[in-house]
Motif scaffolding. Structure first.
Motif, PDB file in Angstrom:
ATOM      1  N   TYR A 119       0.818  -1.220   0.000  1.00 15.80           N
ATOM      2  CA  TYR A 119       0.000   0.000   0.000  1.00 15.80           C
ATOM      3  C   TYR A 119       0.851   1.270   0.000  1.00 15.80           C
ATOM      4  N   GLY A 120       1.760   1.325  -0.989  1.00 11.74           N
ATOM      5  CA  GLY A 120       2.651   2.478  -1.101  1.00 11.74           C
ATOM      6  C   GLY A 120       2.348   3.315  -2.330  1.00 11.74           C
ATOM      7  N   ARG A 121       2.628   4.604  -2.222  1.00 15.79           N
ATOM      8  CA  ARG A 121       2.460   5.506  -3.363  1.00 15.79           C
ATOM      9  C   ARG A 121       3.322   5.054  -4.535  1.00 15.79           C
ATOM     10  N   GLN A 122       2.832   5.322  -5.730  1.00 13.74           N
ATOM     11  CA  GLN A 122       3.488   4.856  -6.942  1.00 13.74           C
ATOM     12  C   GLN A 122       4.432   5.926  -7.503  1.00 13.74           C
ATOM     13  N   PRO A 123       5.500   5.509  -8.182  1.00 14.42           N
ATOM     14  CA  PRO A 123       6.370   6.490  -8.838  1.00 14.42           C
ATOM     15  C   PRO A 123       5.679   7.060 -10.067  1.00 14.42           C
ATOM     16  N   TYR A 130      -2.163  -4.106  -2.357  1.00 12.98           N
ATOM     17  CA  TYR A 130      -3.061  -2.972  -2.093  1.00 12.98           C
ATOM     18  C   TYR A 130      -4.293  -3.423  -1.313  1.00 12.98           C
ATOM     19  N   ALA A 131      -4.831  -2.491  -0.527  1.00 11.32           N
ATOM     20  CA  ALA A 131      -6.043  -2.741   0.242  1.00 11.32           C
ATOM     21  C   ALA A 131      -7.242  -2.179  -0.504  1.00 11.32           C
ATOM     22  N   GLY A 132      -8.291  -2.964  -0.625  1.00 10.39           N
ATOM     23  CA  GLY A 132      -9.447  -2.560  -1.407  1.00 10.39           C
ATOM     24  C   GLY A 132     -10.105  -1.276  -0.937  1.00 10.39           C
ATOM     25  N   ASP A 174      -8.569   1.314   0.447  1.00 15.19           N
ATOM     26  CA  ASP A 174      -7.570   2.376   0.531  1.00 15.19           C
ATOM     27  C   ASP A 174      -7.644   3.294  -0.694  1.00 15.19           C
ATOM     28  N   GLU A 175      -8.660   4.110  -0.755  1.00 14.86           N
ATOM     29  CA  GLU A 175      -8.888   4.947  -1.942  1.00 14.86           C
ATOM     30  C   GLU A 175      -7.745   5.921  -2.186  1.00 14.86           C
ATOM     31  N   ARG A 176      -7.149   6.427  -1.127  1.00 10.11           N
ATOM     32  CA  ARG A 176      -6.083   7.425  -1.248  1.00 10.11           C
ATOM     33  C   ARG A 176      -4.909   6.884  -2.068  1.00 10.11           C
ATOM     34  N   VAL A 177      -4.402   5.720  -1.714  1.00  8.80           N
ATOM     35  CA  VAL A 177      -3.259   5.133  -2.420  1.00  8.80           C
ATOM     36  C   VAL A 177      -3.679   4.492  -3.735  1.00  8.80           C
ATOM     37  N   ASN A 178      -4.852   3.879  -3.737  1.00  6.87           N
ATOM     38  CA  ASN A 178      -5.285   3.133  -4.916  1.00  6.87           C
ATOM     39  C   ASN A 178      -5.536   4.014  -6.135  1.00  6.87           C
ATOM     40  N   ALA A 179      -5.684   5.316  -5.915  1.00 10.11           N
ATOM     41  CA  ALA A 179      -5.921   6.223  -7.038  1.00 10.11           C
ATOM     42  C   ALA A 179      -4.791   6.191  -8.056  1.00 10.11           C
ATOM     43  N   GLY A 180      -3.598   5.792  -7.641  1.00  5.64           N
ATOM     44  CA  GLY A 180      -2.460   5.784  -8.557  1.00  5.64           C
ATOM     45  C   GLY A 180      -2.166   4.446  -9.199  1.00  5.64           C
ATOM     46  N   ILE A 181      -2.983   3.436  -8.921  1.00  8.46           N
ATOM     47  CA  ILE A 181      -2.683   2.094  -9.418  1.00  8.46           C
ATOM     48  C   ILE A 181      -2.736   2.001 -10.938  1.00  8.46           C
ATOM     49  N   ALA A 182      -3.793   2.506 -11.532  1.00  9.16           N
ATOM     50  CA  ALA A 182      -4.007   2.307 -12.975  1.00  9.16           C
ATOM     51  C   ALA A 182      -2.851   2.839 -13.805  1.00  9.16           C
ATOM     52  N   ALA A 183      -2.392   4.050 -13.502  1.00  7.79           N
ATOM     53  CA  ALA A 183      -1.298   4.634 -14.270  1.00  7.79           C
ATOM     54  C   ALA A 183      -0.007   3.853 -14.076  1.00  7.79           C
ATOM     55  N   TYR A 184       0.231   3.396 -12.852  1.00  7.64           N
ATOM     56  CA  TYR A 184       1.444   2.636 -12.564  1.00  7.64           C
ATOM     57  C   TYR A 184       1.424   1.298 -13.298  1.00  7.64           C
ATOM     58  N   GLU A 185       0.301   0.605 -13.215  1.00  9.99           N
ATOM     59  CA  GLU A 185       0.230  -0.701 -13.875  1.00  9.99           C
ATOM     60  C   GLU A 185       0.352  -0.560 -15.393  1.00  9.99           C
ATOM     61  N   GLU A 186      -0.267   0.461 -15.949  1.00  9.70           N
ATOM     62  CA  GLU A 186      -0.150   0.686 -17.394  1.00  9.70           C
ATOM     63  C   GLU A 186       1.310   0.895 -17.787  1.00  9.70           C
ATOM     64  N   ALA A 187       2.048   1.671 -16.983  1.00 11.67           N
ATOM     65  CA  ALA A 187       3.460   1.922 -17.272  1.00 11.67           C
ATOM     66  C   ALA A 187       4.292   0.658 -17.109  1.00 11.67           C
ATOM     67  N   LEU A 188       3.976  -0.146 -16.091  1.00  9.91           N
ATOM     68  CA  LEU A 188       4.700  -1.399 -15.901  1.00  9.91           C
ATOM     69  C   LEU A 188       4.500  -2.333 -17.094  1.00  9.91           C
ATOM     70  N   LYS A 189       3.276  -2.417 -17.573  1.00 11.99           N
ATOM     71  CA  LYS A 189       2.995  -3.260 -18.737  1.00 11.99           C
ATOM     72  C   LYS A 189       3.714  -2.741 -19.978  1.00 11.99           C
ATOM     73  N   GLU A 237       3.859  -8.342 -10.155  1.00 17.47           N
ATOM     74  CA  GLU A 237       2.651  -8.979  -9.646  1.00 17.47           C
ATOM     75  C   GLU A 237       1.889  -7.918  -8.874  1.00 17.47           C
ATOM     76  N   LEU A 238       0.569  -7.874  -9.046  1.00 20.63           N
ATOM     77  CA  LEU A 238      -0.252  -6.900  -8.349  1.00 20.63           C
ATOM     78  C   LEU A 238      -1.418  -7.610  -7.691  1.00 20.63           C
ATOM     79  N   TYR A 239      -1.542  -7.434  -6.384  1.00 23.72           N
ATOM     80  CA  TYR A 239      -2.592  -8.093  -5.625  1.00 23.72           C
ATOM     81  C   TYR A 239      -3.465  -7.056  -4.920  1.00 23.72           C
ATOM     82  N   MET A 240      -4.766  -7.221  -5.056  1.00 24.55           N
ATOM     83  CA  MET A 240      -5.729  -6.373  -4.370  1.00 24.55           C
ATOM     84  C   MET A 240      -6.469  -7.218  -3.338  1.00 24.55           C
TER      85      MET A 240
END
Length: 294
Positions: free
Chosen positions: A207-211, A227-229, A231-246, A253-256
């Motif tokens: 549950y850490g902020r994304q680069p 990530y914790a389901g 945790d809206e504050r941190v989860n807001a950055g997931i989509a952009a991070y995962e897109e960049a990782l892909k 690996e990403l677990y919710m």
């Protein structure tokens, strides 16, 4: 890809848990926090009665014994002052892969030292630095520790954790392979270390902020994200991070974990800790390190 655990809603009013999360991460004073808690609970008496249920308390901590472990306290060069760190590894004198254990925004405490011992029990040289030691801070309590984090300079702080890997190089019990795992504030640091250290084998962020997305091409390590389901504050950055990782072809690996809160791994946090999610996430973490760090 996001993997989901079974959904389980917390028993406490989520608004109270969200308020506490805001208090521990935003520049919210103790007085402001209590006043808002009174509004949510209806009275000062009710607010004070609920505090022990939401505030972290080391008395709730699971304790990993030091038997069969070698432990010590060390220091290494930092900015502006030296960095203190807690070390744990198996007792046998030989070379081990290393894991840097990165604390939350309250500094190195008994819980994080216990996490280091858990990693040591799995066969790792665990190093848990204390970010606050570089500025000579010795907080008297968790609230004071959180406030001291406002005094850390981001560039110095990042360098101090990069220096932890330089410190590993002078140890005779290190085999040259290293990973890191961080929680909350430390989860963001784990992500940043993945960006900054080309030789890092694996980085695990709870549950850490994304680069920033533009920094992701610098990542050479394998990355695991928890990530914790709720945790809206941190989860807001997931989509952009995962897109960049892909896009970058990063091994990740990403677990919710649905229905659980930020800090679900911290067993000193009564109403945020989730034993099932914490156990599963740690099992996945160790399996990840075994695969990529050794």
């Amino acid at each position: 890809m996001i993997y989901l655990t079974s959904k389980k809603q917390p028993t406490m009013d989520q608004k109270i848990i969200n308020l506490y999360d805001e208090y521990t991460h935003a520049p919210l004073t103790r007085g402001e926090f209590i006043n808002r808690l009174v509004l949510l609970t209806g009275s000062m008496a009710a607010a004070l009665s609920i505090l022990p249920q939401i505030e972290v308390n080391a008395a709730n901590m699971k304790i990993t014994p030091e038997d069969d472990l070698f432990t010590e306290r060390v220091s290494y060069p930092g900015v502006p002052g030296d960095m203190a760190a807690y070390i744990a590894r198996p007792k046998a004198d030989k070379k081990y892969p290393a894991i840097i254990i990165i604390h939350e925004n309250r500094g190195l405490n008994a819980h994080i030292e216990d996490v280091a011992r858990r990693a040591a029990k799995e066969g790792y040289l665990a190093v848990a630095p204390n970010a606050l030691s570089a500025i000579g801070a010795v907080p008297g309590n968790e609230d004071e520790a959180r406030q001291k984090f406002q005094e850390l300079k981001a560039e110095n702080n990042l360098q101090n954790f990069i220096n932890a890997f330089g410190y590993l190089g002078v140890r005779k019990d290190y085999n040259g392979n290293a990973g890191c795992v961080g929680f909350c504030w430390g989860g963001a640091m784990a992500n940043n270390l993945a960006v900054k250290i080309p030789g890092l084998k694996a980085a695990v962020a709870f549950y850490g902020r994304q680069p920033a997305a533009e920094e992701v091409p610098n990542i050479k390590a394998a990355v695991q994200l928890h990530y914790a389901g709720l945790d809206e504050r941190v989860n807001a950055g997931i989509a952009a991070y995962e897109e960049a990782l892909k896009k970058n072809g990063t091994r990740y690996e990403l677990y919710m974990y649905e229905g659980v809160n930020h800090a679900f791994h911290n067993d000193t946090a009564p109403n945020r800790y989730n034993e099932a999610a914490a156990r599963l996430a740690w099992q996945r973490t160790i399996a990840f390190f075994k695969k990529y760090v050794g």
